[in-house]
Structures are given as structure tokens and as C-alpha cells.
Design a protein around this motif. Structure first.
Motif, PDB file in Angstrom:
ATOM      1  N   ASN A 168      36.971  56.687  64.406  1.00  0.00           N
ATOM      2  CA  ASN A 168      37.233  55.322  64.868  1.00  0.00           C
ATOM      3  C   ASN A 168      38.548  54.799  64.278  1.00  0.00           C
ATOM      4  O   ASN A 168      39.365  54.201  64.981  1.00  0.00           O
ATOM      5  N   LEU A 169      38.770  55.041  62.990  1.00  0.00           N
ATOM      6  CA  LEU A 169      39.999  54.571  62.350  1.00  0.00           C
ATOM      7  C   LEU A 169      41.225  55.221  62.989  1.00  0.00           C
ATOM      8  O   LEU A 169      42.230  54.548  63.244  1.00  0.00           O
ATOM      9  N   PHE A 170      41.157  56.512  63.261  1.00  0.00           N
ATOM     10  CA  PHE A 170      42.291  57.192  63.883  1.00  0.00           C
ATOM     11  C   PHE A 170      42.549  56.636  65.291  1.00  0.00           C
ATOM     12  O   PHE A 170      43.704  56.446  65.690  1.00  0.00           O
ATOM     13  N   THR A 171      41.473  56.369  66.039  1.00  0.00           N
ATOM     14  CA  THR A 171      41.630  55.804  67.386  1.00  0.00           C
ATOM     15  C   THR A 171      42.269  54.421  67.319  1.00  0.00           C
ATOM     16  O   THR A 171      43.159  54.091  68.120  1.00  0.00           O
ATOM     17  N   GLN A 172      41.825  53.610  66.377  1.00  0.00           N
ATOM     18  CA  GLN A 172      42.405  52.281  66.240  1.00  0.00           C
ATOM     19  C   GLN A 172      43.861  52.340  65.799  1.00  0.00           C
ATOM     20  O   GLN A 172      44.681  51.541  66.259  1.00  0.00           O
ATOM     21  N   LEU A 173      44.188  53.278  64.934  1.00  0.00           N
ATOM     22  CA  LEU A 173      45.590  53.447  64.551  1.00  0.00           C
ATOM     23  C   LEU A 173      46.443  53.786  65.769  1.00  0.00           C
ATOM     24  O   LEU A 173      47.569  53.293  65.910  1.00  0.00           O
ATOM     25  N   ASP A 174      45.912  54.614  66.677  1.00  0.00           N
ATOM     26  CA  ASP A 174      46.631  54.938  67.909  1.00  0.00           C
ATOM     27  C   ASP A 174      46.914  53.675  68.721  1.00  0.00           C
ATOM     28  O   ASP A 174      48.034  53.478  69.218  1.00  0.00           O
ATOM     29  N   GLN A 175      45.903  52.837  68.875  1.00  0.00           N
ATOM     30  CA  GLN A 175      46.035  51.630  69.691  1.00  0.00           C
ATOM     31  C   GLN A 175      47.041  50.659  69.082  1.00  0.00           C
ATOM     32  O   GLN A 175      47.897  50.100  69.789  1.00  0.00           O
ATOM     33  N   ILE A 176      46.941  50.458  67.777  1.00  0.00           N
ATOM     34  CA  ILE A 176      47.865  49.542  67.097  1.00  0.00           C
ATOM     35  C   ILE A 176      49.284  50.088  67.179  1.00  0.00           C
ATOM     36  O   ILE A 176      50.238  49.341  67.432  1.00  0.00           O
ATOM     37  N   GLU A 177      49.436  51.391  66.983  1.00  0.00           N
ATOM     38  CA  GLU A 177      50.750  52.017  67.038  1.00  0.00           C
ATOM     39  C   GLU A 177      51.402  51.798  68.403  1.00  0.00           C
ATOM     40  O   GLU A 177      52.586  51.449  68.491  1.00  0.00           O
ATOM     41  N   THR A 178      50.636  51.992  69.464  1.00  0.00           N
ATOM     42  CA  THR A 178      51.167  51.794  70.821  1.00  0.00           C
ATOM     43  C   THR A 178      51.678  50.371  71.011  1.00  0.00           C
ATOM     44  O   THR A 178      52.779  50.147  71.536  1.00  0.00           O
ATOM     45  N   ASN A 179      50.899  49.411  70.568  1.00  0.00           N
ATOM     46  CA  ASN A 179      51.278  48.006  70.747  1.00  0.00           C
ATOM     47  C   ASN A 179      52.469  47.620  69.879  1.00  0.00           C
ATOM     48  O   ASN A 179      53.357  46.885  70.323  1.00  0.00           O
ATOM     49  N   LYS A 205      55.757  52.494  59.796  1.00  0.00           N
ATOM     50  CA  LYS A 205      55.865  53.555  58.782  1.00  0.00           C
ATOM     51  C   LYS A 205      54.633  53.558  57.882  1.00  0.00           C
ATOM     52  O   LYS A 205      54.130  54.630  57.508  1.00  0.00           O
ATOM     53  N   LEU A 206      54.143  52.376  57.525  1.00  0.00           N
ATOM     54  CA  LEU A 206      52.922  52.314  56.734  1.00  0.00           C
ATOM     55  C   LEU A 206      51.747  52.871  57.528  1.00  0.00           C
ATOM     56  O   LEU A 206      50.916  53.612  56.985  1.00  0.00           O
ATOM     57  N   LEU A 207      51.672  52.532  58.813  1.00  0.00           N
ATOM     58  CA  LEU A 207      50.587  53.039  59.660  1.00  0.00           C
ATOM     59  C   LEU A 207      50.594  54.573  59.675  1.00  0.00           C
ATOM     60  O   LEU A 207      49.546  55.205  59.506  1.00  0.00           O
ATOM     61  N   ASN A 208      51.758  55.167  59.882  1.00  0.00           N
ATOM     62  CA  ASN A 208      51.839  56.632  59.860  1.00  0.00           C
ATOM     63  C   ASN A 208      51.438  57.194  58.507  1.00  0.00           C
ATOM     64  O   ASN A 208      50.784  58.242  58.412  1.00  0.00           O
ATOM     65  N   SER A 209      51.827  56.502  57.454  1.00  0.00           N
ATOM     66  CA  SER A 209      51.513  56.960  56.099  1.00  0.00           C
ATOM     67  C   SER A 209      50.015  56.905  55.836  1.00  0.00           C
ATOM     68  O   SER A 209      49.441  57.808  55.217  1.00  0.00           O
ATOM     69  N   VAL A 210      49.370  55.849  56.317  1.00  0.00           N
ATOM     70  CA  VAL A 210      47.915  55.738  56.169  1.00  0.00           C
ATOM     71  C   VAL A 210      47.222  56.842  56.960  1.00  0.00           C
ATOM     72  O   VAL A 210      46.262  57.460  56.476  1.00  0.00           O
ATOM     73  N   ARG A 211      47.703  57.113  58.164  1.00  0.00           N
ATOM     74  CA  ARG A 211      47.130  58.199  58.958  1.00  0.00           C
ATOM     75  C   ARG A 211      47.223  59.524  58.195  1.00  0.00           C
ATOM     76  O   ARG A 211      46.268  60.309  58.139  1.00  0.00           O
ATOM     77  N   PHE A 212      48.377  59.753  57.583  1.00  0.00           N
ATOM     78  CA  PHE A 212      48.609  60.995  56.822  1.00  0.00           C
ATOM     79  C   PHE A 212      47.654  61.076  55.637  1.00  0.00           C
ATOM     80  O   PHE A 212      47.044  62.118  55.376  1.00  0.00           O
ATOM     81  N   ARG A 213      47.497  59.978  54.916  1.00  0.00           N
ATOM     82  CA  ARG A 213      46.593  59.936  53.765  1.00  0.00           C
ATOM     83  C   ARG A 213      45.164  60.241  54.189  1.00  0.00           C
ATOM     84  O   ARG A 213      44.461  61.046  53.559  1.00  0.00           O
ATOM     85  N   LEU A 214      44.696  59.590  55.254  1.00  0.00           N
ATOM     86  CA  LEU A 214      43.316  59.780  55.699  1.00  0.00           C
ATOM     87  C   LEU A 214      43.107  61.184  56.243  1.00  0.00           C
ATOM     88  O   LEU A 214      42.036  61.772  56.068  1.00  0.00           O
TER      89      LEU A 214
END
Length: 525
Positions: A168-179, A205-214
């Protein structure tokens, strides 16, 4: 303990303030919602408080994973010396309450208002802050309430299974990133954002970094998902946090840095013995940026050239005064205005690990490893990084407690600093995670994550293990795995808590139950 009681009292007083909410909001002298609509105030005013509450204080950090990971040690024998630091839980719910009360609740309001006012990017921003919060909370408890949060009136509010939560977190990161990518020139966040001044590219950049961490958290339990998400972050043209100027700094909003308050105002925390073992042994130039030298030379006869003395995790302690003379944190912390939430050095170490694992676009492991150390030294203003990285002989030292030999320990790690291309990947990973551990001082939760998922750095067990069937037994060869679900949930949401316990590896809601990504497989490759 008096300080903890005062904090609890303050929370009670704060709660009591909401009893007259309707009266306050009909006061003609108060700012109305209509007035707050100007310049996005109605949707933006909560962000600085939400960001501040991503981090914890004494109960959440200092007496939990700061201590368990050996960053800090308490001279105070709370509750007759039997407490969280010795694996008998006294404080369970502080961070849970902080996240749900000060992040999830206001973010729910922001998301609703953003929809009503047709300001969708504020809703996306609030969702990203939520992800930052929940990704920390789940690292402490495991299953948490997320997808069902806010469904009041439905009776039992179900917890998310960790595997579902991460998807769910990865999917939401995708949606936020697109917007966000569609609106990189948007400036509406500017006056509400103490971290990046409303710069959308920085938040990406923070969003990508969080994705990488998770993604890296899941590398042993779900390697395909981990690699896919990690490589997505690495390949994104927006990039990651790669310079100290891009670090995610969380404003203290005028408050005192918690570790400074606990160390100087309350005399309730000191340098950890594990940090003494690693930093003195490795002759680490960041030592005096983190901690202060002791004035009593008799405390450091085992290493008189380095006048730092720490307290072991779960130490045998008779009286607080015995160890108040040990190393405080550096006095620099008295004047800081923000905390490190995510740094370029963490990304460099993540890239070093990803390179060992063969992830695309991760670069070279040695280059990333050394860059992580260099970034950390520069971030803390420490000198001598070249000599440090070239050191192939210094190792962690054994620890001696001059007040009580029962707290002594032999260093479990024989790690050195200089990179050796001929080392096996397991030893290379130990070096990476050990340096990542040393770099992440004052933001230590991820170090506890790394330790549970990799076994590194190699740290001593608690000196005194008071775990029991009350909260779960930690055997002599193991370390605490998680906090248990909070009392209010156990009584007020019992059916959901019972189900959530079945999501844990052991099926038990106790401190010995491993989280989903904390596998029993000892090898990391």
C-alpha cells in the motif's frame, strides 16, 4: 522518572484543553476557518507540527532504541532498575499516541479539507507525511492501523498486515509521485514547509529516498519487491538525497533538542557503551561532535587518549549519581534548530548495499561506502576522514565500566574501516551497516531496523535481562524485536489486536516476536 511524570501530566493538560472546543471556536475574538482560508492557511497550518512529531523524545527514543542499540545509556535506575532498557516494558504507547494524535489525526483533516477546497497537492503532501510516520511506527510495532484509519463507528478497526501495508505504501508513493511531477513549479507549500521551503523537487527526492529505504527493509523477506522498488528509486531522473544540502531536516519549532534536554536538563542520559567501543576503537573523528569528554581521568584509564565514557545498554545501576559523570552529548546540541530526518549518507550506504546485491544503477559498493562516510563527516563538521577511511587496523575495543564490572563486555565486532575488495560480501555488508550505524546518530530507528534484518552492527547483549512472560522472554542469545500493542488498543480494540497478533511470526503479541521482514535466516546473501 519525575521528568516522565511531568510529560504525562502535560499530555493530560493538553487533552483537557479540548473539552471547551465548541466554546473556543465560537469566540468572536478567535481566528475563524474563513479567515484561515487566506493563502492556504486552513490546509497548510498543520504541517510544521506534523513534521515535528515524526520524531520522538525520551520515552519513545532514549529509553527504547537509542538505548537498545547502544547509542545512549541511562544513569537512572527507573522503576528499581527494571524497565524498557532491561527488556521489561514500562513505556509502550508514547510514539503510538504521538503518531495517531499528532500526525494521522491532523493529516486526516488536511486531506478532507484539501478535497473540499480543491487543493489536491496539499492532500498528497499530507499523505506523504503520513507515509513517513507510519513507516516509522510499523518498524516498532509491526502491524499497525493504516488503511482502516478513521473508520470510526465500524466497531473493531482492523490492523494492516505488514506485507499488505508495504504494498500500500509503495502504491501511494507512486500516486503522490505522479501528482508532484506534474506540478513541480507549484509554490503553495512554501510558507508551511520548514524543511524544504515548499520545493516540490526536494520532496520528490525525499519520496524516492523513502522508497529506497523501505525497499531495502524487505530484501530478505520479499527480494523481488525489494529489488523492483529499489531500482525504481535508483532510476528515477528526479534523483535521491545525495548531498548534505538536500538532507531532510525537521524543525524543532523552537523547542530544545530532546537528547540535549534529557542529557543536560534532566541528567537522565549519557553516551552509550557500544558507541564508546566502536568510536574509541576506530578513532572516529565524529566522537566529539556527538559527545563530550569526561573531566574525571579515572573513568578512562583503559584509553586515556580518548576521554569518553559510556553506559552499557541494560546496565546494572545502583544509583544515578554513580554515572552522571560519564559523557554527556556534545554541548553543540544545546543550540541546534532542527533534527536529521533523512541524510545523504544514509542513501550512500543504501546504494553500497544495493551494489552488493546487484541492483541496477546502484553504482560501485566501495565508492558508495566511502562516500557515505565522507558525507557523514562533512555533515557533522568532523575532520580526518581520509585517514579514517585508510585505517585497516583499528578495531572496536572491549568496554570497561569503572563503577561495576558486571557491565563490562568484550567487543563482538572485529570490523576495520578500510574497504577491501577481497572480502566476502557478508563482511563488506558488515562494514557498510556499521558505518551507517555510526552515521545515523540522533535518528536511530533505522539502525534498529538494520540490526534486526542483517545482524549488523555486532553489538553486545543487555547487561541485565529482565524480560519475562509478562511481555515476552528474550533469550540470552537474542535482542528485543519490537514493542507490544498499546494498552488502549488491547482493551478498546481487542478483536483487531488479537487478529494482528496472528500476523506476527510467532503469532504472539510480545517483544520476542520478529517483524515480517526480520527473518530467521542468518545469511544476508
Amino acid at each position: 522518572m519525575k521528568k516522565i511524570c511531568l510529560m504525562v501530566f502535560a499530555l493530560i493538560v493538553l487533552n483537557s484543553c479540548t473539552k471547551n472546543f465548541e466554546e473556543i471556536n465560537t469566540n468572536p475574538n478567535q481566528i475563524t476557518d474563513k479567515m484561515l482560508e487566506q493563502d492556504f492557511n486552513l490546509v497548510g497550518s498543520s504541517f510544521s507540527v506534523m513534521l515535528f512529531n515524526l520524531m520522538g523524545h525520551q520515552i519513545e527514543e532514549d529509553l527504547c532504541y537509542d538505548n537498545w542499540m547502544g547509542y545512549m545509556g541511562s544513569p537512572t535506575p527507573y522503576v528499581a532498575g527494571v524497565n524498557n532498557t532491561t527488556y521489561y516494558l514500562r513505556w509502550i504507547d508514547a510514539y503510538w499516541n504521538r503518531i495517531y494524535g499528532s500526525v494521522m489525526s491532523p493529516s486526516k483533516q488536511v486531506i478532507q479539507l484539501a478535497e473540499e477546497k480543491e487543493l489536491p497537492l496539499f492532500g498528497d503532501w499530507a499523505k506523504l507525511v503520513r507515509i513517513l510516520a507510519i513507516s516509522k511506527l510499523t518498524a516498532i510495532y509491526g502491524p499497525v492501523i493504516y488503511s482502516n484509519y478513521g473508520t470510526a463507528g465500524l466497531g473493531s478497526i482492523k490492523y494492516d498486515k505488514e506485507s499488505d501495508l508495504y504494498n500500500n505504501l509503495f502504491t501511494q508513493l507512486d500516486q503522490i509521485e505522479t501528482n508532484f511531477k506534474a506540478n513541480t513549479s507549484y509554490t503553495g507549500f512554501t510558507k508551511f514547509d520548514p524543511s524544504y521551503k515548499g520545493n516540490i523537487a526536494s520532496w520528490l527526492k525525499l519520496l524516492n529516498s523513502v522508497r529506497f529505504r523501505l525497499a531495502m527493509r524487505l530484501v530478505k523477506v520479499s527480494p523481488i519487491v525489494a529489488k523492483t522498488e529499489g531500482e525504481k528509486a535508483l532510476a528515477d531522473p528526479v534523483g535521491l538525497i545525495t548531498t548534505n544540502a538536500e538532507n531532510f531536516l525537521i524543525s524543532l519549532n523552537g523547542e530544545v533538542m530532546p537528547v540535549s534536554m534529557i542529557s543536560f536538563d534532566w541528567n537522565d542520559t549519557r553516551m552509550g557503551a557500544t558507541m564508546e567501543s566502536f568510536m574509541v576503537g576506530l578513532k572516529d573523528g565524529r566522537m566529539n561532535k556527538y559527545f563530550a569528554e569526561v573531566s574525571d581521568a579515572s573513568l578512562v584509564t583503559d584509553h586515556p587518549a580518548y576521554k569518553f565514557k559510556g553506559i552499557r545498554s541494560g546496565a546494572f545501576i545502583n544509583a544515578k549519581d554513580d554515572r552522571v559523570s560519564y559523557s554527556t552529548v556534545s554541548t553543540d546540541f544545546k543550540s541546534v534548530q532542527n533534527r536529521r530526518g533523512f541524510t545523504a549518507s544514509e542513501i550512500a550506504f543504501l546504494k553500497a548495499e544495493a551494489a552488493l546485491r546487484g541492483w541496477a544503477n546502484a553504482g560501485d559498493a566501495k565508492t558508495n561506502y566511502e562516500n557515505g562516510v565522507r558525507l557523514s563527516f562533512a555533515d557533522w563538521g568532523a575532520a580526518g576522514v581520509d585517514a579514517y577511511l585508510a585505517d585497516a587496523t583499528s578495531k572496536p575495543i572491549n568496554y570497561i565500566d569503572p563503577k561495576d564490572s558486571k557491565n563490562n563486555f568484550t567487543a563482538l565486532s572485529t570490523i576495520t574501516i578500510a574497504w577491501n575488495a577481497g572480502d566476502a560480501n557478508e563482511l563488506k555488508l558488515e562494514k557498510i551497516i556499521t558505518q551507517k550505524y555510526l552515521a545515523t546518530f540522533t535518528n536511530t530507528l533505522e539502525a534498529w531496523v538494520d540490526f534486526r534484518r542483517t545482524g549488523y552492527p555486532k553489538i553486545p547483549h543487555v547487561a541485565k535481562n529482565d524480560s519475562s512472560p509478562d511481555w515476552g522472554v528474550i533469550t540470552a542469545d537474542q535482542w528485543i524485536k519490537r514493542l507490544v500493542f498499546v494498552p488502549a488498543e488491547r482493551t478498546g480494540n481487542a478483536a483487531a489486536v488479537a487478529e494482528a497478533a496472528t500476523f506476527l511470526s510467532s503469532g504472539k503479541d510480545d517483544i520476542a516476536s520478529r517483524l515480517w521482514w526480520d527473518t530467521t535466516t542468518p545469511s544476508n546473501f
